[in-house]
Design an enzyme around this catalytic site. Structure first.
Site, PDB file in Angstrom:
ATOM      1  N   CYS A 149       7.762  -8.908  -1.499  1.00  0.00           N
ATOM      2  CA  CYS A 149       7.551  -8.477  -0.116  1.00  0.00           C
ATOM      3  C   CYS A 149       8.032  -9.563   0.833  1.00  0.00           C
ATOM      4  O   CYS A 149       7.747 -10.744   0.620  1.00  0.00           O
ATOM      5  CB  CYS A 149       6.062  -8.206   0.103  1.00  0.00           C
ATOM      6  SG  CYS A 149       5.644  -7.658   1.769  1.00  0.00           S
TER       7      CYS A 149
ATOM      8  N   HIS B 142       2.491  -0.408   3.791  1.00  0.00           N
ATOM      9  CA  HIS B 142       2.452  -1.350   4.921  1.00  0.00           C
ATOM     10  C   HIS B 142       1.903  -0.674   6.171  1.00  0.00           C
ATOM     11  O   HIS B 142       1.050  -1.233   6.871  1.00  0.00           O
ATOM     12  CB  HIS B 142       3.854  -1.882   5.250  1.00  0.00           C
ATOM     13  CG  HIS B 142       4.213  -3.145   4.563  1.00  0.00           C
ATOM     14  ND1 HIS B 142       3.492  -4.314   4.707  1.00  0.00           N
ATOM     15  CD2 HIS B 142       5.239  -3.444   3.739  1.00  0.00           C
ATOM     16  CE1 HIS B 142       4.053  -5.263   3.996  1.00  0.00           C
ATOM     17  NE2 HIS B 142       5.125  -4.761   3.388  1.00  0.00           N
TER      18      HIS B 142
ATOM     19  N   HIS C 226       5.981   1.331  -0.989  1.00  0.00           N
ATOM     20  CA  HIS C 226       5.672  -0.007  -0.462  1.00  0.00           C
ATOM     21  C   HIS C 226       5.615   0.014   1.071  1.00  0.00           C
ATOM     22  O   HIS C 226       4.665  -0.502   1.669  1.00  0.00           O
ATOM     23  CB  HIS C 226       6.756  -0.973  -0.965  1.00  0.00           C
ATOM     24  CG  HIS C 226       6.590  -2.389  -0.543  1.00  0.00           C
ATOM     25  ND1 HIS C 226       6.174  -3.369  -1.422  1.00  0.00           N
ATOM     26  CD2 HIS C 226       6.800  -3.008   0.649  1.00  0.00           C
ATOM     27  CE1 HIS C 226       6.138  -4.530  -0.777  1.00  0.00           C
ATOM     28  NE2 HIS C 226       6.510  -4.335   0.474  1.00  0.00           N
ATOM     29  N   GLU C 227       6.628   0.601   1.705  1.00  0.00           N
ATOM     30  CA  GLU C 227       6.680   0.599   3.172  1.00  0.00           C
ATOM     31  C   GLU C 227       5.612   1.507   3.777  1.00  0.00           C
ATOM     32  O   GLU C 227       5.024   1.162   4.810  1.00  0.00           O
ATOM     33  CB  GLU C 227       8.077   0.983   3.673  1.00  0.00           C
ATOM     34  CG  GLU C 227       9.203   0.094   3.182  1.00  0.00           C
ATOM     35  CD  GLU C 227       8.981  -1.399   3.373  1.00  0.00           C
ATOM     36  OE1 GLU C 227       8.272  -1.805   4.314  1.00  0.00           O
ATOM     37  OE2 GLU C 227       9.524  -2.182   2.570  1.00  0.00           O
TER      38      GLU C 227
END
Length: 175
Positions: free
Chosen positions: A99, A145, A141-142
């Site tokens: 990351c 976030h 993953h995004e």
């Protein structure tokens, strides 16, 4: 390339653990944000970037990464929602994940190898994109976030501490 590279927000900043607000205005300001996000992602040599990683608490991410066939896909997703295969149909990829907000270390993290993201483009038109391989990992993953979750939050306590120790050592070396 247009856009201005901004500093990447690093682990420890509360914005990374705060769910982002939905985008409500699809305007030139949003397009400029996306340009800055791409510039920031490329400057940091990443393959995906969520807005909160540059300190902007809005639900938008950019990506430029390969799918399972090594074909690079590039795009912007505003107000994403994630769709994963049914649990019985999921195949997990336990690849290394890193990351830009935890620069340096990587850790093995199992994620489904297919993911579809639904949302909007910069004009407000509805989009759906299905990703495989690294692209599927990127979408998950995004989206995490934007929900205030870092990949290290999915790790065991022991694995998370190992990542954070390596991160702290690297930060010391750079000082």
């Amino acid at each position: 390339m247009t856009g201005t590279a901004r500093l990447i927000t690093i682990v420890g900043n509360p914005v990374l653990h705060t769910p982002c607000r939905p985008v409500v205005k699809f305007d030139d300001e949003l397009a400029l944000l996306a340009d800055d996000m791409f510039a920031s992602m490329y400057a940091a040599e990443g393959v995906g970037l969520a807005a909160n990683q540059i300190g902007v608490a809005l639900r938008i991410f950019v990506y430029d990464c390969p799918d399972a066939d090594e074909v690079y896909q590039k795009g912007v997703v505003v107000n994403p929602t994630l769709e994963l295969p049914d649990p019985d149909d999921q195949v997990f990829d336990v690849g290394g994940e890193g990351c830009l907000s935890v620069p340096g270390p990587r850790a093995g993290l199992g994620r489904p190898d297919v993911a579809t993201v639904h949302g909007f483009d910069l004009t407000g038109a509805a989009i759906s994109v299905t990703g495989t391989g690294v692209l599927a990992r990127c979408f998950q993953h995004e989206t995490d976030h934007l929900n205030g979750i870092l990949y290290i939050d999915h790790l065991s306590e022991e694995a998370r501490e190992a990542v954070m120790e390596e991160f702290r050592e690297l930060q010391k070396d750079e000082s």
